[in-house]
Design a protein around this motif. Sequence first.
Motif, PDB file in Angstrom:
ATOM      1  N   LEU A   1      10.999   7.590   3.362  1.00 21.73           N
ATOM      2  CA  LEU A   1      10.375   8.750   2.719  1.00 21.73           C
ATOM      3  C   LEU A   1       9.098   9.176   3.413  1.00 21.73           C
ATOM      4  O   LEU A   1       8.639  10.304   3.233  1.00 21.73           O
ATOM      5  CB  LEU A   1      10.080   8.451   1.253  1.00 21.73           C
ATOM      6  N   ASP A   2       8.509   8.262   4.177  1.00 17.90           N
ATOM      7  CA  ASP A   2       7.283   8.590   4.900  1.00 17.90           C
ATOM      8  C   ASP A   2       7.319   7.773   6.199  1.00 17.90           C
ATOM      9  O   ASP A   2       7.796   6.631   6.188  1.00 17.90           O
ATOM     10  CB  ASP A   2       6.056   8.204   4.052  1.00 17.90           C
ATOM     11  N   PRO A   3       6.815   8.347   7.296  1.00 15.06           N
ATOM     12  CA  PRO A   3       6.899   7.611   8.575  1.00 15.06           C
ATOM     13  C   PRO A   3       6.194   6.260   8.561  1.00 15.06           C
ATOM     14  O   PRO A   3       6.513   5.386   9.369  1.00 15.06           O
ATOM     15  CB  PRO A   3       6.204   8.552   9.571  1.00 15.06           C
TER      16      PRO A   3
ATOM     17  N   TYR B   1       0.853  -1.192   0.000  1.00 15.09           N
ATOM     18  CA  TYR B   1       0.000   0.000   0.000  1.00 15.09           C
ATOM     19  C   TYR B   1       0.889   1.243   0.000  1.00 15.09           C
ATOM     20  O   TYR B   1       1.712   1.412   0.896  1.00 15.09           O
ATOM     21  CB  TYR B   1      -0.942  -0.047   1.207  1.00 15.09           C
ATOM     22  N   ASP B   2       0.781   2.052  -1.032  1.00 21.77           N
ATOM     23  CA  ASP B   2       1.612   3.236  -1.308  1.00 21.77           C
ATOM     24  C   ASP B   2       2.764   2.896  -2.248  1.00 21.77           C
ATOM     25  O   ASP B   2       3.354   3.776  -2.835  1.00 21.77           O
ATOM     26  CB  ASP B   2       2.171   3.895  -0.027  1.00 21.77           C
ATOM     27  N   GLY B   3       3.084   1.599  -2.377  1.00 20.47           N
ATOM     28  CA  GLY B   3       4.143   1.197  -3.294  1.00 20.47           C
ATOM     29  C   GLY B   3       3.536   0.573  -4.539  1.00 20.47           C
ATOM     30  O   GLY B   3       3.346   1.234  -5.560  1.00 20.47           O
ATOM     31  N   VAL B   4       3.214  -0.720  -4.440  1.00 21.49           N
ATOM     32  CA  VAL B   4       2.670  -1.459  -5.582  1.00 21.49           C
ATOM     33  C   VAL B   4       1.230  -1.032  -5.876  1.00 21.49           C
ATOM     34  O   VAL B   4       0.866  -0.740  -7.013  1.00 21.49           O
ATOM     35  CB  VAL B   4       2.696  -2.981  -5.278  1.00 21.49           C
ATOM     36  N   TRP B   5       0.404  -1.005  -4.829  1.00 21.67           N
ATOM     37  CA  TRP B   5      -1.053  -0.860  -4.986  1.00 21.67           C
ATOM     38  C   TRP B   5      -1.479   0.569  -4.697  1.00 21.67           C
ATOM     39  O   TRP B   5      -1.223   1.085  -3.605  1.00 21.67           O
ATOM     40  CB  TRP B   5      -1.736  -1.821  -4.012  1.00 21.67           C
TER      41      TRP B   5
ATOM     42  N   ALA C   1       8.565   5.382  -3.535  1.00 27.09           N
ATOM     43  CA  ALA C   1       7.347   6.066  -3.978  1.00 27.09           C
ATOM     44  C   ALA C   1       6.575   6.541  -2.769  1.00 27.09           C
ATOM     45  O   ALA C   1       6.644   5.949  -1.688  1.00 27.09           O
ATOM     46  CB  ALA C   1       6.476   5.113  -4.797  1.00 27.09           C
ATOM     47  N   HIS C   2       5.843   7.628  -2.958  1.00 26.52           N
ATOM     48  CA  HIS C   2       4.874   8.067  -1.952  1.00 26.52           C
ATOM     49  C   HIS C   2       3.789   8.821  -2.700  1.00 26.52           C
ATOM     50  O   HIS C   2       4.084   9.755  -3.448  1.00 26.52           O
ATOM     51  CB  HIS C   2       5.542   8.941  -0.895  1.00 26.52           C
ATOM     52  N   GLU C   3       2.552   8.365  -2.494  1.00 25.77           N
ATOM     53  CA  GLU C   3       1.413   8.945  -3.200  1.00 25.77           C
ATOM     54  C   GLU C   3       1.704   8.982  -4.704  1.00 25.77           C
ATOM     55  O   GLU C   3       2.025   7.953  -5.275  1.00 25.77           O
ATOM     56  CB  GLU C   3       1.068  10.297  -2.584  1.00 25.77           C
TER      57      GLU C   3
END
Length: 550
Positions: A360-362, A61-65, A410-412
């Motif tokens: 990149l994100d907590p 979640y946030d990466g692949v999907w 990745a993020h968003e």
Amino acid sequence: MERRQFLRNSAITGAAFAFSGAKGWAKSADAHIDILIDEPKGEISPNIYGQFTEHIGGVIYDGVWVGEKSKIPNRYGIRSELIDKMKQIHVPIIRWPGGCFADSYDWKDGIGPASKRPRRTNFWEGDHDAIRLHEKGPQIFEPNEFGTDEFMRFCRLTQAQPYLAANLRSLPALDLDHWVEYCNSPAGSTTLADVRASGGFPEPFNVRYWGIGNESWGCGGNFTPEEYASEFRRYTTWIPGYGLDLQLIGSGPNDNDIDWTHRFFEQIYSDHAYHNRSFTGWSVHHYASDLSRGRISKGDRKGDALQFDSVDWYELLRQCDLTEQIIQDQWTAMGQYDTDHHVKLVVDEYGPWYREGTELDPTHIFGQQITMRDALATALTLDIFNRHSEKVSIATCAQLINNLNALFLAHEDRFFATPNFHVFAMYAAHQGGEALRTVFSAPDVRYMRDGKSAQFWGLNGSASRKGQVVTLTIVNPDLSKATETQIALGGARIIRADGTVLAAADMHAHNTFDRPNAVTTANLAVAINGEQLSVTLPPASVTKLTVTLG
Ligand code: AHR
């Protein structure tokens, strides 16, 4: 540089040899590489270029999907940019859904209409480090939006084989049979095949690769090797085959725990009732994680992904280089029982593991930045797999995106490829090639570690051949010195030679959302001198040469 005599170990045979500097090389150089064109060692399994994706932090979640309704470009909910990049490097196999997550996962939660799937507590919710992330995002809860169907779609879109890790700790053996039935039973044959068809997949997924538990010595059940052997027998006896040659992979040691391997194999091979030719893989996990060199007396002994000095550089590479010893030792131990080496090694988790702080994100548990140091660590590991292609049948990098040794961050809606991606892009040419024996002769790199002299090899790599094309990959770990290198191919006629190099002036160089191409590959000049090649390998670099023979 003055020609010197020096001695080093052949990476292939382990035998010591002396380089006298008088072997008919065209001119003096810092280093020499012999590609023994007449000594093929068998095919390099494409599957050693695999990737690992776990339901942890920002991987799925946030990466692949991203979900089908997302504004982020996607195909069936899967991030389009990721699919395109993975196809570029020909990812052959993807491991899923864990990791430790696998032994807490009920595959039945992830099938059927998405709106009806249960929300669960993700395994990593209980993790000590992750628990304080509680308020920071939903990623530590499992929405089950991404299940077996979505994973299979991901594999199809990227043209990769699925490798499923089954739950041995908290689901009964019958569940494994049923998961296999769901994936592989023919259209219309079983109730589970009908459920699969109602999700849009009438034809079977034909999953061949099945991991039987994960880290069964730890998060996968805290078993003793004898207990795990008994469970392994129970779970793997009479799994329905549906005409496929299933490949069953046992949960092997942490690092080089020889005791785990001896005791498991002794149990399996001393039981004459167990003759399961589907048992073909023994997993090994090796992370380079203790980077403190004794400087931290308590707490996290992991090093930092971005803050490191030249000593940390070599020490990280040294830890990754231990993979070669692990492969050799485990292979020897397995061969004492499995005398025809039917079971091969499956290195399904590997890479550097740093302390938190550069994610990149907590919510990205175990997310970390990837620098040139990691690119070299990855490259030297892939070279080890190539050199031991008869022993290693599968390897999956931990992990594909937003976690540990990632190829992508990745993020968003933002996404970029790390230096590791470029390594996999260069090394893809080895997939399915005939491994060639190579001999690297280069002086060791010398440096001071905590007041004492230390050394690391000066050059290493691997070679393979497809028809008239030879691929040679080379790692130059030296932080300060370009290495003039001569390469011989046993007198073969060289028609053409092309070079690609990944290098950066700063060892900390890495890509970011703002500078996604700060680290990327470039062409490298290669000179053909009769039957030899000459190339200057920049400091701290990974190089690929593509040589066409006449
Ligand atoms: O890759 C992260 C974790 O590391 C995996 O879940 C586990 O198998 C290993 O300990």
